[in-house]
Each structure stands twice: as structure tokens, then as C-alpha cells.
Design a protein around this motif. Structure first.
Motif, PDB file in Angstrom:
ATOM      1  N   LEU A  82      29.715   1.517  37.746  1.00 28.70           N
ATOM      2  CA  LEU A  82      29.627   2.301  38.578  1.00 28.70           C
ATOM      3  C   LEU A  82      28.317   3.157  38.623  1.00 28.70           C
ATOM      4  N   LYS A  83      27.442   2.988  37.698  1.00 26.73           N
ATOM      5  CA  LYS A  83      26.331   3.528  37.302  1.00 26.73           C
ATOM      6  C   LYS A  83      25.130   2.753  38.545  1.00 26.73           C
ATOM      7  N   ASP A  84      25.633   1.973  39.287  1.00 25.27           N
ATOM      8  CA  ASP A  84      24.692   1.446  40.417  1.00 25.27           C
ATOM      9  C   ASP A  84      25.265   2.077  41.624  1.00 25.27           C
ATOM     10  N   GLY A  85      26.094   3.096  41.510  1.00 27.61           N
ATOM     11  CA  GLY A  85      26.501   3.954  42.595  1.00 27.61           C
ATOM     12  C   GLY A  85      27.650   3.509  43.339  1.00 27.61           C
ATOM     13  N   ILE A  86      28.215   2.667  42.911  1.00 26.77           N
ATOM     14  CA  ILE A  86      29.641   2.264  43.621  1.00 26.77           C
ATOM     15  C   ILE A  86      30.607   3.281  43.025  1.00 26.77           C
ATOM     16  N   ILE A  87      31.645   3.542  44.187  1.00 28.22           N
ATOM     17  CA  ILE A  87      32.844   4.232  43.946  1.00 28.22           C
ATOM     18  C   ILE A  87      34.037   3.608  43.961  1.00 28.22           C
ATOM     19  N   ALA A  88      34.769   3.301  42.799  1.00 28.82           N
ATOM     20  CA  ALA A  88      35.929   2.767  42.498  1.00 28.82           C
ATOM     21  C   ALA A  88      37.016   3.686  43.201  1.00 28.82           C
ATOM     22  N   ALA A  89      37.978   2.779  43.847  1.00 26.74           N
ATOM     23  CA  ALA A  89      39.124   3.501  44.664  1.00 26.74           C
ATOM     24  C   ALA A  89      40.578   3.017  44.055  1.00 26.74           C
ATOM     25  N   ASN A  90      41.496   4.135  43.966  1.00 30.81           N
ATOM     26  CA  ASN A  90      42.691   3.901  43.648  1.00 30.81           C
ATOM     27  C   ASN A  90      43.521   3.260  44.956  1.00 30.81           C
ATOM     28  N   TYR A  91      44.080   2.073  44.767  1.00 33.19           N
ATOM     29  CA  TYR A  91      44.876   1.487  45.971  1.00 33.19           C
ATOM     30  C   TYR A  91      46.226   2.146  46.322  1.00 33.19           C
ATOM     31  N   GLY A  92      46.420   3.227  45.413  1.00 32.56           N
ATOM     32  CA  GLY A  92      47.561   3.795  45.931  1.00 32.56           C
ATOM     33  C   GLY A  92      49.142   3.338  45.386  1.00 32.56           C
ATOM     34  N   SER A  93      49.114   2.618  44.327  1.00 37.68           N
ATOM     35  CA  SER A  93      50.540   2.261  44.082  1.00 37.68           C
ATOM     36  C   SER A  93      50.392   2.040  42.406  1.00 37.68           C
ATOM     37  N   ALA A  94      51.600   2.216  41.844  1.00 36.44           N
ATOM     38  CA  ALA A  94      52.028   1.980  40.468  1.00 36.44           C
ATOM     39  C   ALA A  94      52.689   0.524  40.264  1.00 36.44           C
ATOM     40  N   ASP A  95      52.160  -0.571  40.149  1.00 36.41           N
ATOM     41  CA  ASP A  95      52.560  -2.153  40.041  1.00 36.41           C
ATOM     42  C   ASP A  95      52.144  -2.559  38.850  1.00 36.41           C
ATOM     43  N   SER A  96      51.854  -1.827  37.800  1.00 41.52           N
ATOM     44  CA  SER A  96      51.546  -2.410  36.686  1.00 41.52           C
ATOM     45  C   SER A  96      52.097  -1.927  35.319  1.00 41.52           C
ATOM     46  N   TYR A  97      52.398  -2.151  34.249  1.00 37.78           N
ATOM     47  CA  TYR A  97      53.182  -1.822  33.327  1.00 37.78           C
ATOM     48  C   TYR A  97      52.551  -2.158  31.878  1.00 37.78           C
ATOM     49  N   TYR A  98      52.256  -1.072  31.450  1.00 39.06           N
ATOM     50  CA  TYR A  98      51.237  -1.157  30.126  1.00 39.06           C
ATOM     51  C   TYR A  98      52.168  -0.860  29.015  1.00 39.06           C
ATOM     52  N   ARG A  99      52.197  -1.740  27.977  1.00 39.62           N
ATOM     53  CA  ARG A  99      53.148  -1.695  26.948  1.00 39.62           C
ATOM     54  C   ARG A  99      52.495  -0.919  25.761  1.00 39.62           C
ATOM     55  N   LEU A 100      53.204   0.135  25.410  1.00 37.35           N
ATOM     56  CA  LEU A 100      52.730   1.041  24.258  1.00 37.35           C
ATOM     57  C   LEU A 100      53.183   0.337  22.892  1.00 37.35           C
ATOM     58  N   GLY A 101      52.142   0.293  21.922  1.00 39.98           N
ATOM     59  CA  GLY A 101      52.287  -0.275  20.822  1.00 39.98           C
ATOM     60  C   GLY A 101      52.205   0.850  19.692  1.00 39.98           C
ATOM     61  N   LYS A 102      52.546   0.569  18.519  1.00 38.76           N
ATOM     62  CA  LYS A 102      52.426   1.627  17.417  1.00 38.76           C
ATOM     63  C   LYS A 102      51.181   2.454  17.282  1.00 38.76           C
ATOM     64  N   ASN A 103      50.302   1.759  17.701  1.00 37.14           N
ATOM     65  CA  ASN A 103      48.991   2.427  17.525  1.00 37.14           C
ATOM     66  C   ASN A 103      48.241   2.973  18.697  1.00 37.14           C
ATOM     67  N   THR A 104      49.017   2.940  19.949  1.00 42.85           N
ATOM     68  CA  THR A 104      48.619   3.342  21.267  1.00 42.85           C
ATOM     69  C   THR A 104      48.059   4.807  21.091  1.00 42.85           C
ATOM     70  N   LEU A 105      48.863   5.774  20.491  1.00 39.19           N
ATOM     71  CA  LEU A 105      48.394   7.028  20.157  1.00 39.19           C
ATOM     72  C   LEU A 105      47.646   7.059  18.926  1.00 39.19           C
ATOM     73  N   SER A 106      46.418   6.877  18.885  1.00 38.08           N
ATOM     74  CA  SER A 106      45.545   6.231  17.539  1.00 38.08           C
ATOM     75  C   SER A 106      45.903   7.338  16.321  1.00 38.08           C
ATOM     76  N   SER A 107      46.209   6.914  15.449  1.00 42.22           N
ATOM     77  CA  SER A 107      46.600   7.496  14.067  1.00 42.22           C
ATOM     78  C   SER A 107      45.532   8.184  13.553  1.00 42.22           C
ATOM     79  N   ASN A 108      44.263   7.887  13.833  1.00 45.20           N
ATOM     80  CA  ASN A 108      42.806   8.170  13.387  1.00 45.20           C
ATOM     81  C   ASN A 108      42.241   8.594  14.553  1.00 45.20           C
TER      82      ASN A 108
END
Length: 260
Positions: free
Chosen positions: A185-211
Motif C-alpha cells: 500500500l505504500k506505493d499508493g494502492i488502495i485496498a478494497a473490501n469486497y463486501g462479504s463475510a465468507d471467511s472463518y478465523y479460528r480463535l486459539g487460546k493465545n489469540t488475545l495475547s496474554s503478553n
């Protein structure tokens, strides 16, 4: 399927894998079950010591390519090993414990072609033990300046035109995906949201960092690499803390769809 001329470019799906015997089968199946069929799935093993390789080799689909990491151990090296051999016009990323909805590629690619977009990402659900726990709503668009304030781009939602990777790879060090998005993005490119939630991110025990101090140190490190100056770095870090709390406490954990 896509456009008036039935334009169906090859999509390269990059999947690093390390000791993922408990999750990788579902991740692979979520790719193989895509409604869009013209893809290659490159799985790069990062020195697994469990049954990961054995599970991968049970799939007979010719679109799967199995390789070993030829670079420094870690997600960055595994992804770069896969990028080096990928043939697709577009590249997507999915870790071996995350999942896609069956129409993810088709919807995202359609958006990118229609809007002449080279870098897109999406919203995503979080889940744990097969139960959804939250929904993260990413911004409509993201610039380099936006990304310095908070990383709102989930790697599992990203699709890039391969030309953006000609001179770029995931760097070693902290937050390798975040660092790569900043470089692009530093080159001036703009990233865009394609407008949908189609991905599922698995939360692990360390997802919210203990440190949390360690997490802030990593963020400080990445921002300082951008050479933006000490005062700006502090401001960006404070913004990151605010959005990070909102993201983890509301979007990830509460079940609410929270826009960052």
C-alpha cells in the motif's frame, strides 16, 4: 461465470501448514468445495512432526500441490515458498486452521474484476470449537495511512493480483502479513473490501495475547520500520491500542459485528 467473456483466471491459494493434524482437513475441504473451480491449492509444510503430511496426501485432487518450506522456518517462509511456484493470476491466503465459505473465491474475484481492483479483503467471522463467536467488519477501503493506525486486513480474506507480488514477499520478523500489506500500500494502492463475510478465523487460546506488552513491542517494531518519526509512531501506537481493544473485546468475543 465471471463477465461477458467467461473470464475464469487461475487462482492460487497459499496454505502454510505446521502440526495442523487436527484442523487441516476442514481447511483443505473448504477450498476444494469452492463454487469457483479454477484454482490451485499450494500447501507448504513447515517441518510438521505430526500427521499433517499424511492427511494432506490422502487427498487425490490434482489441484493440490504439496511442497516443503525452503526458507527460514515460519509462516513467512512457508508462504514465500508457495508464492515462488504459484501460477495463478490472483493469489489468496488461507491458514491450515481457518475455513472459507463455498462461494468465497467466486464472490471476491467477481468484485475484483468488476471494479478493476488489485488488492481486496473482506469481513470475517471468528469461531472456536465449531461455534461462531464474533464478526469483524473491515473498512470499505484501506490506504497506507489507514493501515498504520490499525491492521484491519485479515490475511485469510485477502486476494491479490499476482503483479503486486513480483517484487514483494512476506518479510521475516514480527507480523509478516501486516508488514507485507504496508509495503504494497505504500506505493499508493488502495485496498478494497469486497463486501462479504465468507471467511472463518479460528480463535486459539493465545489469540488475545496474554503478553500485551510483547504485542505492543511488535507493533512498535513494525511502525518504526516505516520511518514515520517518533511522535507519529506514538500516535499510531495509541490508535492501535484503541482499535485493538475494540476488535478483540467487541468483535472477536462479544458476537457483535463491530466495524473498525
Amino acid at each position: 461465470m465471471l463477465g461477458k467473456e467467461m473470464y475464469n483466471p487461475l487462482i492460487s491459494v497459499i496454505m502454510p501448514a505446521y502440526n495442523a493434524e487436527n484442523t487441516i482437513r476442514k481447511s483443505v475441504l473448504s477450498v476444494l468445495n469452492q463454487s469457483y473451480k479454477n484454482f490451485e491449492l499450494i500447501i507448504c509444510d513447515d517441518g510438521s512432526t505430526d500427521e499433517t503430511k499424511k492427511i494432506i496426501l490422502t487427498f487425490s485432487d490434482a489441484r493440490i500441490k504439496f511442497i516443503n518450506n525452503k526458507y527460514e522456518k515460519g509462516a513467512a517462509g512457508a508462504r514465500n515458498s508457495a508464492i515462488d511456484i504459484c501460477s495463478g493470476e490472483y493469489v489468496s491466503f488461507l491458514d491450515s486452521d481457518d475455513i472459507w465459505a463455498s462461494d468465497k473465491i467466486e464472490k471476491q474475484l467477481s468484485f475484483m474484476i468488476k471494479n478493476d481492483c488489485d488488492f481486496s479483503y473482506g469481513d470475517y467471522f471468528t469461531f472456536k470449537d465449531d461455534d461462531n463467536t464474533g464478526l469483524f467488519l473491515a473498512p470499505v477501503k484501506t490506504s497506507y495511512e489507514d493501515l498504520l493506525k490499525t491492521c484491519s486486513i485479515g490475511c485469510l480474506t485477502v486476494m491479490l493480483h499476482k503483479k503486486l507480488l513480483i517484487n514483494q514477499r512476506f518479510p521475516s520478523g514480527y507480523k509478516e502479513d501486516y508488514q507485507l500489506w504496508l509495503r504494497i500500500l505504500k506505493d499508493g494502492i488502495i485496498a478494497a473490501n469486497y463486501g462479504s463475510a465468507d471467511s472463518y478465523y479460528r480463535l486459539g487460546k493465545n489469540t488475545l495475547s496474554s503478553n500485551k506488552i510483547d504485542e505492543l513491542k511488535k507493533q512498535w517494531y513494525v511502525i518504526r520500520l516505516q520511518h514515520v518519526g517518533y511522535i507519529k509512531t506514538v500516535c499510531y501506537l495509541l490508535t492501535y491500542v484503541y482499535f485493538g481493544l475494540k476488535k478483540h473485546c467487541q468483535a472477536y468475543r462479544s458476537g457483535l459485528g463491530v466495524k473498525i
